[in-house]
Motif scaffolding. Structure first.
Motif, PDB file in Angstrom:
ATOM      1  N   TYR A 269     -91.132   4.092 -69.207  1.00 54.03           N
ATOM      2  CA  TYR A 269     -89.821   4.295 -68.338  1.00 54.03           C
ATOM      3  C   TYR A 269     -89.088   2.929 -68.215  1.00 54.03           C
ATOM      4  O   TYR A 269     -89.721   2.020 -68.365  1.00 54.03           O
ATOM      5  CB  TYR A 269     -90.371   4.835 -67.153  1.00 54.03           C
ATOM      6  N   ARG A 270     -87.743   3.078 -67.935  1.00 57.65           N
ATOM      7  CA  ARG A 270     -87.112   1.922 -67.616  1.00 57.65           C
ATOM      8  C   ARG A 270     -86.491   2.228 -66.324  1.00 57.65           C
ATOM      9  O   ARG A 270     -86.205   3.321 -66.004  1.00 57.65           O
ATOM     10  CB  ARG A 270     -85.995   1.456 -68.681  1.00 57.65           C
ATOM     11  N   LEU A 271     -86.301   1.226 -65.582  1.00 53.88           N
ATOM     12  CA  LEU A 271     -85.632   1.386 -64.156  1.00 53.88           C
ATOM     13  C   LEU A 271     -84.326   1.407 -64.025  1.00 53.88           C
ATOM     14  O   LEU A 271     -83.574   0.633 -64.775  1.00 53.88           O
ATOM     15  CB  LEU A 271     -86.014  -0.295 -63.332  1.00 53.88           C
ATOM     16  N   ALA A 272     -83.887   2.721 -63.747  1.00 55.66           N
ATOM     17  CA  ALA A 272     -82.446   2.933 -63.675  1.00 55.66           C
ATOM     18  C   ALA A 272     -81.645   2.818 -62.731  1.00 55.66           C
ATOM     19  O   ALA A 272     -80.516   2.737 -62.323  1.00 55.66           O
ATOM     20  CB  ALA A 272     -82.323   4.596 -64.252  1.00 55.66           C
ATOM     21  N   GLY A 273     -82.398   2.375 -61.450  1.00 59.50           N
ATOM     22  CA  GLY A 273     -81.770   2.028 -60.403  1.00 59.50           C
ATOM     23  C   GLY A 273     -82.935   1.625 -59.190  1.00 59.50           C
ATOM     24  O   GLY A 273     -83.882   2.413 -59.157  1.00 59.50           O
ATOM     25  N   ALA A 274     -82.422   0.740 -58.357  1.00 58.26           N
ATOM     26  CA  ALA A 274     -83.239   0.517 -57.069  1.00 58.26           C
ATOM     27  C   ALA A 274     -82.404   0.477 -55.789  1.00 58.26           C
ATOM     28  O   ALA A 274     -81.139   0.033 -55.853  1.00 58.26           O
ATOM     29  CB  ALA A 274     -83.709  -1.009 -57.354  1.00 58.26           C
ATOM     30  N   HIS A 275     -82.757   1.109 -54.831  1.00 63.87           N
ATOM     31  CA  HIS A 275     -82.044   1.415 -53.773  1.00 63.87           C
ATOM     32  C   HIS A 275     -82.774   0.910 -52.529  1.00 63.87           C
ATOM     33  O   HIS A 275     -83.997   0.822 -52.384  1.00 63.87           O
ATOM     34  CB  HIS A 275     -81.857   2.794 -53.511  1.00 63.87           C
ATOM     35  N   SER A 276     -81.855   0.172 -51.647  1.00 68.37           N
ATOM     36  CA  SER A 276     -82.566  -0.082 -50.169  1.00 68.37           C
ATOM     37  C   SER A 276     -82.203   1.012 -49.107  1.00 68.37           C
ATOM     38  O   SER A 276     -81.333   1.912 -49.215  1.00 68.37           O
ATOM     39  CB  SER A 276     -81.787  -1.546 -50.092  1.00 68.37           C
ATOM     40  N   ASP A 277     -83.239   0.797 -48.224  1.00 69.14           N
ATOM     41  CA  ASP A 277     -83.019   1.566 -47.085  1.00 69.14           C
ATOM     42  C   ASP A 277     -82.082   1.031 -46.044  1.00 69.14           C
ATOM     43  O   ASP A 277     -81.424  -0.269 -46.291  1.00 69.14           O
ATOM     44  CB  ASP A 277     -84.314   1.894 -46.276  1.00 69.14           C
ATOM     45  N   LEU A 278     -81.819   1.370 -44.788  1.00 70.45           N
ATOM     46  CA  LEU A 278     -80.782   1.192 -43.732  1.00 70.45           C
ATOM     47  C   LEU A 278     -81.350  -0.235 -43.255  1.00 70.45           C
ATOM     48  O   LEU A 278     -80.439  -1.055 -42.884  1.00 70.45           O
ATOM     49  CB  LEU A 278     -80.921   2.078 -42.681  1.00 70.45           C
ATOM     50  N   GLY A 279     -82.500  -0.738 -43.404  1.00 70.18           N
ATOM     51  CA  GLY A 279     -83.085  -2.037 -42.981  1.00 70.18           C
ATOM     52  C   GLY A 279     -82.961  -3.123 -44.046  1.00 70.18           C
ATOM     53  O   GLY A 279     -83.358  -4.130 -43.814  1.00 70.18           O
ATOM     54  N   VAL A 284     -86.376   2.881 -52.743  1.00 65.10           N
ATOM     55  CA  VAL A 284     -86.410   4.066 -53.759  1.00 65.10           C
ATOM     56  C   VAL A 284     -86.272   3.382 -55.205  1.00 65.10           C
ATOM     57  O   VAL A 284     -85.311   2.545 -55.315  1.00 65.10           O
ATOM     58  CB  VAL A 284     -85.181   5.089 -53.563  1.00 65.10           C
ATOM     59  N   LEU A 285     -86.778   3.831 -56.026  1.00 65.88           N
ATOM     60  CA  LEU A 285     -86.689   3.376 -57.355  1.00 65.88           C
ATOM     61  C   LEU A 285     -86.456   4.852 -58.455  1.00 65.88           C
ATOM     62  O   LEU A 285     -86.933   5.660 -58.098  1.00 65.88           O
ATOM     63  CB  LEU A 285     -88.028   2.584 -57.928  1.00 65.88           C
ATOM     64  N   VAL A 286     -85.673   4.523 -59.094  1.00 64.37           N
ATOM     65  CA  VAL A 286     -85.240   5.638 -60.099  1.00 64.37           C
ATOM     66  C   VAL A 286     -85.589   5.363 -61.370  1.00 64.37           C
ATOM     67  O   VAL A 286     -85.154   4.218 -62.022  1.00 64.37           O
ATOM     68  CB  VAL A 286     -83.663   5.925 -59.857  1.00 64.37           C
ATOM     69  N   PHE A 287     -86.228   6.072 -62.293  1.00 66.71           N
ATOM     70  CA  PHE A 287     -86.759   5.680 -63.920  1.00 66.71           C
ATOM     71  C   PHE A 287     -86.326   6.882 -64.706  1.00 66.71           C
ATOM     72  O   PHE A 287     -85.904   7.831 -64.286  1.00 66.71           O
ATOM     73  CB  PHE A 287     -88.326   5.848 -63.890  1.00 66.71           C
ATOM     74  N   GLU A 288     -86.037   6.430 -65.980  1.00 65.66           N
ATOM     75  CA  GLU A 288     -85.638   7.506 -66.940  1.00 65.66           C
ATOM     76  C   GLU A 288     -86.634   6.854 -68.225  1.00 65.66           C
ATOM     77  O   GLU A 288     -86.936   5.589 -68.050  1.00 65.66           O
ATOM     78  CB  GLU A 288     -84.143   7.354 -67.155  1.00 65.66           C
ATOM     79  N   ARG A 289     -86.569   7.796 -69.116  1.00 64.58           N
ATOM     80  CA  ARG A 289     -87.439   7.501 -70.508  1.00 64.58           C
ATOM     81  C   ARG A 289     -86.557   6.699 -71.400  1.00 64.58           C
ATOM     82  O   ARG A 289     -85.421   6.936 -71.345  1.00 64.58           O
ATOM     83  CB  ARG A 289     -87.825   8.636 -71.002  1.00 64.58           C
TER      84      ARG A 289
END
Length: 289
Positions: A269-279, A284-289
């Motif tokens: 997989y490759r990392l398609a997005g990384a998201h931070s929380d309110l702090g 959250v990490l989003v992956f795709e093939r």
């Protein structure tokens, strides 16, 4: 005893707040208001406009019990039996994790892709692994009328809670519960595979805040020796259930970004997005093939 509490709404709220404050509860004003309003069937407007309104003695005794539970450390939403998540009211049960605002980050992360998929194909199939209350799946279904979801959990109690939540929200026809250990009983293919898996290392469970350690189900917290076991399972097996352009989204502990990215990279997989929380923490990490 219930007779310790004043029967008029305004003084009752004040007494409840003072009791929680004296016990060192972090947000006594909010928690006392939630408890009093919920169990007396009153609203904030009534408390302001009619502080002299009388509360029935039966409600006072239930409020008394609830305040004692809160003073003893039980989280307020466990006492109420529900939690708001993404604007939806979700019932809790002993075997469900209490959905946290941080997990709304996961919904935000996949919603644009899921919505675009539904608009393009007329459908979007979602798989929510470790669904618990159904929070992630139901928030997405509520936002995307063409979507359907399968919520997977190893706990029958959690699945019953998720099904009840789906029904109460009018989403029962698009939500299916599946009793399975991760992908074991899963079939079909999905455009989005999402999970907020257990990610605390076994040895750290004892160091969690009392409210989490004593009231959240350990099965929903314990991610094995290093906290990463569920990510290994998901990375190894998700491809067999993922549509060609599909995405896998996982919530992580705030120090786990590099390790989890590495586990998925090794599985193709490759990392398609990384998201931070309110702090501002990696969440959250989003992956795709």
């Amino acid at each position: 005893m219930a007779d310790h509490l004043p029967a008029a709404l305004g003084p009752l709220l004040r007494a409840a707040r003072e009791r929680l404050a004296a016990a060192g509860i972090a947000d006594p004003a909010l928690d006392s208001r939630l408890i009093v309003e919920h169990f007396s069937g009153t609203t904030r407007t009534q408390a302001i406009a009619e502080p002299g309104q009388q509360v029935a003695s039966a409600a006072l005794s239930v409020i008394e019990t609830a305040l004692r539970r809160r003073v003893a450390g039980e989280p307020v939403h466990r006492i109420l039996g529900y939690r708001e998540f993404y604007g939806l009211r979700l019932s809790l049960s002993p075997e469900t994790l209490e959905p946290r605002p941080d997990t709304e980050t996961l919904v935000d992360a996949v919603l644009p892709f899921a919505r675009a998929t539904a608009e393009r194909l007329g459908e979007c199939r979602l798989l929510d692994l470790g669904t618990g209350t159904g929070a992630i799946a139901l928030a997405l279904l509520h936002s995307i009328p063409q979507a359907t979801a399968t919520g997977v959990d190893i706990s029958l109690d959690a699945l019953a809670t998720a099904v009840g939540n789906a029904r109460n929200l009018g989403l029962g026809g698009r939500f299916k519960a599946l009793h399975s250990n991760w992908f074991e009983k899963v079939s079909g293919s999905y455009h989005v595979i999402a999970s907020n898996p257990p990610y605390i290392s076994s040895r750290d469970i004892g160091n969690l805040q009392d409210e989490v350690r004593d009231f959240d189900p350990h099965q929903a917290l314990d991610g094995g020796a290093d906290g990463l076991d569920p990510y290994r399972v998901i990375a190894a097996e998700a491809a067999g259930f993922l549509e060609t352009q599909g995405k896998v989204a996982v919530e992580i502990g705030h120090t786990q970004k590099n390790e989890v990215t590495g586990i998925f990279a090794a599985a193709g997989y490759r990392l398609a997005g990384a998201h931070s929380d309110l702090g501002g923490n990696d969440r959250v990490l989003v992956f795709e093939r």
